[in-house]
Design an enzyme around this catalytic site. Structure first.
Site, PDB file in Angstrom:
ATOM      1  N   ASP A   1       0.726  -0.845   0.100  1.00  0.00           N
ATOM      2  CA  ASP A   1       0.324   0.084  -0.078  1.00  0.00           C
ATOM      3  C   ASP A   1       1.121   1.340  -0.102  1.00  0.00           C
ATOM      4  O   ASP A   1       0.020   2.414  -0.366  1.00  0.00           O
ATOM      5  CB  ASP A   1      -1.274  -0.309   1.040  1.00  0.00           C
ATOM      6  CG  ASP A   1      -1.927  -1.397   1.398  1.00  0.00           C
ATOM      7  OD1 ASP A   1      -1.917  -1.467   0.313  1.00  0.00           O
ATOM      8  OD2 ASP A   1      -2.347  -1.464   2.054  1.00  0.00           O
TER       9      ASP A   1
ATOM     10  N   ARG B   1      -4.802   7.256  -2.575  1.00  0.00           N
ATOM     11  CA  ARG B   1      -3.661   6.756  -1.993  1.00  0.00           C
ATOM     12  C   ARG B   1      -1.984   7.637  -3.819  1.00  0.00           C
ATOM     13  O   ARG B   1      -1.460   8.124  -3.509  1.00  0.00           O
ATOM     14  CB  ARG B   1      -2.879   5.952  -2.853  1.00  0.00           C
ATOM     15  CG  ARG B   1      -3.333   5.131  -0.935  1.00  0.00           C
ATOM     16  CD  ARG B   1      -2.865   4.175  -0.605  1.00  0.00           C
ATOM     17  NE  ARG B   1      -3.399   2.843   0.062  1.00  0.00           N
ATOM     18  CZ  ARG B   1      -3.978   3.267   1.981  1.00  0.00           C
ATOM     19  NH1 ARG B   1      -3.325   4.267   2.358  1.00  0.00           N
ATOM     20  NH2 ARG B   1      -4.530   2.548   2.147  1.00  0.00           N
TER      21      ARG B   1
HETATM   22  C1  S3P Z   1      -6.039  -5.822   3.106  1.00  0.00           C
HETATM   23  C2  S3P Z   1      -4.964  -6.617   2.424  1.00  0.00           C
HETATM   24  C3  S3P Z   1      -4.331  -5.396   1.018  1.00  0.00           C
HETATM   25  C4  S3P Z   1      -3.611  -3.977   1.073  1.00  0.00           C
HETATM   26  C5  S3P Z   1      -5.805  -3.748   1.791  1.00  0.00           C
HETATM   27  C6  S3P Z   1      -6.056  -4.350   2.588  1.00  0.00           C
HETATM   28  C7  S3P Z   1      -6.385  -5.661   4.157  1.00  0.00           C
HETATM   29  O1  S3P Z   1      -4.846  -6.605   0.391  1.00  0.00           O
HETATM   30  O2  S3P Z   1      -3.764  -3.909   0.031  1.00  0.00           O
HETATM   31  O3  S3P Z   1      -5.225  -2.052   1.316  1.00  0.00           O
HETATM   32  O4  S3P Z   1      -6.590  -4.720   5.042  1.00  0.00           O
HETATM   33  O5  S3P Z   1      -6.896  -6.551   4.528  1.00  0.00           O
HETATM   34  P1  S3P Z   1      -4.064  -7.672   0.465  1.00  0.00           P
HETATM   35  O6  S3P Z   1      -4.221  -8.844   1.242  1.00  0.00           O
HETATM   36  O7  S3P Z   1      -5.483  -7.991  -0.720  1.00  0.00           O
HETATM   37  O8  S3P Z   1      -2.629  -7.951  -0.720  1.00  0.00           O
END
Ligand code: S3P
Length: 446
Positions: free
Chosen positions: A311, A385
């Site tokens: 992120d 973002r």
């Molecule tokens: C998140 C997991 C991440 C992240 C998303 C939030 C979460 O995605 O990129 O902004 O809160 O579990 P992924 O688990 O698909 O990588």
């Protein structure tokens, strides 16, 4: 221009979603303090209201009174989840485990393009049933809730969303779960559920971990105080590092190793920071963080580092614009299916600012320059973002200009460097611009 002050952030987005879900799965009254009042996390509260939970919100304090999974409303109609991939994916898991429930999940244009098969496939193997109003594996999806079979899955995407969807589905359906996590991902669901009395057995494997859960499960109501959002703080951390004068103290933010790897990357780039650890709250650690002006050097983020900085890649890229040497990341194909195709959005915007950028299917690279002055028009790609990252770039670029800006309005109204879609910041960070205003001091010239 200098940076100054103390900043507190609204609750971490990942923790806020999970706190609301845990409160909704429990029977009775939960209290959540410092809940993120952003578009994404408000959609999560809206979903639980439709399921029959009483939700009262006063700013960042949320009280939820849930009738318990047994008594959820099974005909809630349609829930619009807006822009939020996290609640969409988690809900595709746990709602499918509620016998007799029928619900349609929809989202905005960006969310309707994002792949959901990663959740649907393992869920369908456990007996879940879905139908599609448009394309297969994309929203809008109709969920036909069922008592699930035991869930067995090997999670090799490194996705906390997949892991969490399956864990919450097992809880709702009172079914056993065995999941091998080949690539580790953020562990908030495991940490926060332990605070609600749910035991997940975790065994270390040669590569990765095995998670096991055995019913019956009881989720207790919670009283959580949520740490500030470290991914939102990341914009201010990079701003503080790139400013030439002043210092910034960031208070009470989440300190979880799966989320703070970007701090390690910044430290490897030469960032000067002091991290002061705090106690556990609701199963998660926090910290205060002092950020000092720094001279950053180039860095290549390796594929192994990607899952824990996913992120923060847009804002790390902004740090790269102003570093000495080459900045590069590879192994980040996943970035193409976030709120926007973030590799494409970064590359197009950097080129619009006049930079030479190499694009790869899984990353990008370019030469940084601490004194760079940028001009051009930035597109938002409807992605919070992306907008916030380029806003930080605009401030640093204006610091580099020979006369320096005399007010924030001069930066925000710069006709040479334009940014479209500032309203997208409200998805995850509704007070982004207020905080920028609070920390920039124009009484001294750069
Ligand atoms: C998140 C997991 C991440 C992240 C998303 C939030 C979460 O995605 O990129 O902004 O809160 O579990 P992924 O688990 O698909 O990588």
């Amino acid at each position: 221009m200098k940076i100054k002050g103390n900043l507190f952030f609204s609750g971490d987005k990942s923790l806020s979603h999970r706190a609301a879900i845990i409160a909704g799965l429990a029977w009775g009254k939960s209290l959540i303090r410092n809940y993120l009042p952003g578009g994404d996390t408000l959609n999560t509260l809206g979903l639980f209201e439709k399921l029959g939970c009483r939700v009262e919100r006063d700013g960042t304090t949320v009280r939820m009174d849930s009738p318990g999974v047994e008594n959820w409303n099974t005909e809630p109609g349609t829930a619009d989840l807006g822009n939020s991939g996290t609640i969409a994916r988690l809900a595709l898991g746990f709602l499918a485990g509620k016998k007799g429930l029928t619900i349609t999940l929809t989202g905005d244009q960006s969310l309707s393009k994002r792949p959901m098969g990663r959740i649907l496939r393992p869920m369908i193997s456990a007996g879940a049933e879905y139908s599609y109003k448009g394309e297969t594996d994309r929203l809008p999806v109709v969920i036909h809730g069922k008592k699930l079979l035991p869930i067995f899955h090997k999670e090799d995407l490194g996705s906390a969303q997949v892991k969490s969807a399956l864990i919450f589905a097992a809880l709702v359906s009172q079914t056993p779960l065995q999941m091998e996590e080949a690539k580790l991902s953020r562990d908030h669901t495991e940490n926060m559920l332990s605070g609600a009395g749910v035991q997940i057995d975790i065994h270390k494997l040669d590569s990765g971990r095995l998670l096991e859960m055995e019913p019956p499960f009881t989720v207790n109501p919670i009283e959580y105080d949520i740490w500030g959002d470290i991914s939102s703080a990341a914009f201010f951390i990079v701003l503080g590092l790139l400013m030439k004068k002043g210092e910034l103290l960031i208070r009470d933010v989440l300190l979880n190793p799966f989320r703070t790897r970007f701090l390690d990357v910044l430290q490897k780039m030469g960032a000067r920071m002091e991290i002061m650890e705090k106690e556990l709250r609701g199963g998660e650690k926090g910290c205060d963080l002092l950020v000092l002006p720094s001279e950053l050097k180039g860095y290549k983020i390796s594929p192994a580092e990607i899952p824990s900085v996913i992120d923060e890649l847009p804002i790390l890229t902004i740090a790269g614009i102003f570093c000495e040497g080459e900045f590069c990341f590879r192994g980040a194909k996943e970035l193409r299916v976030k709120e926007s195709d973030r590799i494409d959005a970064l590359v197009k915007n950097l080129r619009a600012l006049g930079m030479e950028v190499e694009e790869y299917d899984d990353g990008l690279s370019f030469q940084g320059n601490p004194e760079r002055i940028l001009a051009g028009s930035i597109e938002s790609f409807h992605d919070h973002r992306i907008v916030m990252s380029f806003e930080i770039a605009r401030i640093i670029s204006s610091q580099n200009s020979c006369k320096g800006p005399d007010s924030l309005d001069a930066i925000l109204n710069d006709t040479e460097f334009r940014i479209a879609g500032q309203e997208w910041t409200t998805t995850s960070f509704p007070d982004f611009y207020d905080k920028i205003r609070n920390v920039l001091d124009f009484t001294e010239k750069a």
